[in-house]
Write an enzyme that holds these catalytic residues in place. Structure first.
Site, mmCIF file in Angstrom:
data_model
loop_
_atom_site.group_PDB
_atom_site.id
_atom_site.type_symbol
_atom_site.label_atom_id
_atom_site.label_comp_id
_atom_site.label_asym_id
_atom_site.label_seq_id
_atom_site.Cartn_x
_atom_site.Cartn_y
_atom_site.Cartn_z
ATOM 1 N N LYS A 169 14.575 -0.111 5.762
ATOM 2 C CA LYS A 169 14.202 0.462 4.460
ATOM 3 C C LYS A 169 14.396 1.978 4.460
ATOM 4 O O LYS A 169 14.952 2.546 3.502
ATOM 5 C CB LYS A 169 12.740 0.121 4.159
ATOM 6 N N LEU A 193 0.826 -1.211 0.000
ATOM 7 C CA LEU A 193 0.000 0.000 0.000
ATOM 8 C C LEU A 193 0.856 1.256 0.000
ATOM 9 O O LEU A 193 2.034 1.216 0.368
ATOM 10 C CB LEU A 193 -0.922 -0.033 1.221
ATOM 11 N N PRO A 194 0.291 2.405 -0.397
ATOM 12 C CA PRO A 194 1.094 3.625 -0.572
ATOM 13 C C PRO A 194 1.752 4.187 0.680
ATOM 14 O O PRO A 194 2.934 4.531 0.648
ATOM 15 C CB PRO A 194 0.082 4.631 -1.151
ATOM 16 N N THR A 209 5.825 0.685 2.552
ATOM 17 C CA THR A 209 6.854 1.460 3.245
ATOM 18 C C THR A 209 6.143 2.504 4.107
ATOM 19 O O THR A 209 5.496 3.411 3.584
ATOM 20 C CB THR A 209 7.808 2.150 2.255
ATOM 21 N N LYS A 263 8.406 10.813 -0.431
ATOM 22 C CA LYS A 263 7.622 10.123 0.595
ATOM 23 C C LYS A 263 8.524 9.398 1.588
ATOM 24 O O LYS A 263 8.366 9.530 2.813
ATOM 25 C CB LYS A 263 6.682 9.112 -0.063
#
Length: 327
Positions: free
Chosen positions: A197, A89-90, A122, A272
């Site tokens: 990450k 998902l975003p 993420t 992001k």
């Protein structure tokens, strides 16, 4: 944010279920069929798994159905049909909504006791821990498993997965992730996959900006860009951003800079991830300042505002090279 959920110890998957996960007999749920998720889900199908999927984009769902998957009408329906659910998902709000919202994975009638939930989005490490606690209250186990490798890695099933969660849950998740990636690393407890990450991508963003600035200076000084790359790639400035993903057009074939910065990892996605890293640093105890990370965030945000948002993040080179000319 989900204080009404009484926490209980994480529940591991039954061993009988874990042993059968490698076959197609046990459905695997997949939620989030974007550029990454669609390719990952298709690789699960290619590996022989029965994949049941949901996405708000019905065309993406139909494409997976055509490839051999099946569809469900909501995240809750996916979780009701599958003992393993993968999400891609975003960002933070999407993860919270899909897991904890109305008709979410963890809503009544959704995930069952003993379910394994693998979130490849993420997000902030704190959000991963929050959703993991909500999953635990339902008797399910959540691991965070963000990826590195971009759409080419998703296409070729060569992604790297950075996994946070209990060791036994990692062992179970690894059986699923092997169909979508080449390297699966256990980073520690829940949230540590996200931490790895964000740290990695912050380093990547800074190094790409540095290589781009070096090439911008080379251009001003009249130095051939291939000569600069050859020197950097065999000297102390060597890094992935130069020797594998060089940002200057014409230096390398097969990278976004050689095709107008199309494909790859979008500048807006880097913005992001840098924003998430900054937020995580701000909420750490004690708070950590990120002078280079914050500057990188400003630069990629400006590049996005100047039209590079949907281009590969290596287009930061264009921004660094051209913006001074306009002044």
């Amino acid at each position: 944010m989900h204080a009404m959920l009484a926490l209980r110890p994480l529940t591991a998957l039954p061993r009988s279920f874990a042993r059968g996960m490698s076959s197609g007999s046990n459905p695997i749920g997949f939620i989030g069929l974007g550029q990454m998720g669609s390719r990952m889900a298709e690789n699960l199908v290619k590996a022989g798994h029965n994949v049941v999927a949901f996405d708000v984009n019905k065309e993406a769902v139909q494409k997976l159905v055509a490839a051999g998957g099946s569809s469900a009408e909501s995240p809750k329906a996916v979780a009701a049909a599958a003992r393993v659910v993968v999400t891609m998902l975003p960002s933070n709000p999407h993860v919270r909504s899909v897991y904890c919202g109305i008709d979410g994975i963890l809503s009544e009638g959704g995930a069952r006791d003993g379910a394994l939930l693998i979130d490849c989005s993420t997000i902030e490490p704190g959000v991963a821990k929050e959703v993991s606690a909500a999953a635990s209250a339902r008797g399910a186990t959540l691991v965070d498993a963000p990826v590195s490798g971009g759409t080419p890695g998703a296409e070729k099933a060569t992604l790297t997965f950075m996994v946070g969660g209990p060791k036994d849950a990692f062992t179970d998740a690894e059986k699923i992730l092997q169909a979508m990636g080449r390297k699966i690393v256990h980073c520690g407890d829940v949230g540590m996959g996200q931490a790895a990450k964000l740290c990695n991508n912050m380093v990547l963003a800074i190094s790409m900006a540095a290589v781009s600035e070096g090439h911008a200076l080379a251009g001003r000084l009249g130095l051939d860009h291939k000569v600069l790359a050859e020197i950097v790639n065999t000297s102390s400035g060597r890094c992935w951003s130069s020797d594998t993903y060089n940002p200057h057009p014409g230096v390398m074939d097969g990278v976004p800079s050689s095709r107008g910065y199309t494909g790859g990892f979008a500048c807006d996605l880097m913005v992001k991830d840098l924003s998430l890293a900054t937020a995580a640093a701000n909420s750490s105890d004690p708070r950590l300042g990120l002078p280079f990370g914050s500057l990188a965030l400003q630069m990629y945000t400006l590049a996005s505002a100047h039209g590079a948002g949907h281009k590969d993040f290596s287009a930061i080179y264009e921004f660094l090279r051209e913006v001074p000319k306009k002044n």
